[in-house]
Design an enzyme around this catalytic site. Structure first.
Site, mmCIF file in Angstrom:
data_model
loop_
_atom_site.group_PDB
_atom_site.id
_atom_site.type_symbol
_atom_site.label_atom_id
_atom_site.label_comp_id
_atom_site.label_asym_id
_atom_site.label_seq_id
_atom_site.Cartn_x
_atom_site.Cartn_y
_atom_site.Cartn_z
ATOM 1 N N ARG A 95 57.400 78.650 16.232
ATOM 2 C CA ARG A 95 56.927 78.336 14.882
ATOM 3 C C ARG A 95 56.975 79.536 13.939
ATOM 4 O O ARG A 95 57.323 79.391 12.767
ATOM 5 C CB ARG A 95 55.520 77.758 14.942
ATOM 6 C CG ARG A 95 55.518 76.415 15.651
ATOM 7 C CD ARG A 95 54.197 75.734 15.550
ATOM 8 N NE ARG A 95 54.274 74.416 16.187
ATOM 9 C CZ ARG A 95 53.397 73.461 16.037
ATOM 10 N NH1 ARG A 95 52.360 73.671 15.245
ATOM 11 N NH2 ARG A 95 53.530 72.317 16.658
ATOM 12 N N ASP A 98 42.315 68.643 5.344
ATOM 13 C CA ASP A 98 43.100 69.344 6.358
ATOM 14 C C ASP A 98 43.240 70.798 5.939
ATOM 15 O O ASP A 98 43.159 71.133 4.759
ATOM 16 C CB ASP A 98 44.489 68.702 6.527
ATOM 17 C CG ASP A 98 45.113 69.025 7.883
ATOM 18 O OD1 ASP A 98 45.002 68.204 8.805
ATOM 19 O OD2 ASP A 98 45.696 70.120 8.029
#
Length: 270
Positions: free
Chosen positions: A37, A143
């Site tokens: 990532r 979020d």
């Protein structure tokens, strides 16, 4: 040979930064995930190693840190995931709220860790038109990742995201693109939902009380101390005898007597 060097020291530094920022524990088994990532961020910034990226992160924290956290946080979700929660919401909780909240005519549901929006839209589909038109019904969807919140707000999903949904649901709640590759949530659902970026480890600006909190497949990334703090925070945010749903792979310790275990990762505030 690896494209970029990731030393033990760099991995520990990354782990500490992530834990300090959002409480997520990155054990050694997450090393490959971290590599794949963050390698994208190294390429995007035209750097040559993890150590150079960490220096860049320190020097450009205001511009890069949200990208760093967004890259690490996991966003796996689907519509009506763990469908028994939505069945319980529809069959048990909604009738209860119609009686218990008949004087206030107010309903509040929180989707904590809403990712790309499938959860809050599933909630909205479940409760839509179940309350009289003069009731104030809202879903808060939060979020940590600003990128996924943008996708959630757009309400647009590719055909893979809606695979498995009944044709009846697709026709009722989605608009299909001309080429058949994209589906947009119908506009009627979107006013029910308020999307907001929120780090669960920071102060919560909302006051509540909430009637239902969904915090599913979020707690698995936290250590026990952080989980316990979140459970206590959710308890304070919930109205009396209101409900908390967690993920199928998550558990609440028996020491949390402030919640009654209803089974199947469903809890009620005592």
């Amino acid at each position: 040979m690896r494209e970029f060097a990731l030393s033990d020291e760099d991995f520990q530094t990354i782990s500490k930064k992530v834990y300090k920022a959002c409480g997520i524990v990155l054990g050694p088994h997450k090393r490959e995930m971290v590599y794949s990532r963050l390698a994208r961020r190294i390429r995007a910034n035209q750097l040559d190693s993890f150590s150079s990226y960490l220096k860049y992160l320190d020097d450009h924290e205001e511009q890069e840190f949200s990208q760093f956290i967004n890259a690490i946080t996991t966003n796996l979700t689907s519509f009506f995931r763990e469908n028994h929660h939505f069945e319980y919401l529809s069959q048990v909780i909604v009738p209860q709220l119609l009686e218990k909240n008949k004087h206030s005519k107010r309903v509040r549901i929180w989707s904590a860790g809403c990712s790309t929006g499938e959860e809050p839209y599933s909630i909205a589909m479940t409760i839509f038109n179940r309350f009289p038109s003069d009731w104030d019904v809202k879903i808060l969807a939060t979020d940590l990742d600003s990128n996924v919140l943008s996708k959630a707000q757009s309400g647009v999903y590719d055909s893979g995201n809606v695979t498995g949904l009944d044709d009846e649901i697709l026709k009722k709640w989605f608009l299909k693109s001309a080429d058949g590759h994209a589906y947009k949530v119908k506009p009627a659902l979107q006013p029910l939902i308020y999307f907001k970026r929120l780090n669960l480890l920071e102060n919560w600006p909302m006051k509540g009380p909430f009637d239902v909190i969904f915090c599913r497949n979020v707690l698995i990334y936290f250590d026990k101390e952080t989980k316990d703090k979140l459970f206590m925070g959710y308890h304070q945010m919930l109205g009396e005898q209101r409900h908390l749903f967690i993920g199928h792979s998550e558990t609440m310790g028996k020491e949390h007597h402030e919640f009654k275990n209803l089974g199947r990762t469903m809890y009620q505030k005592v």
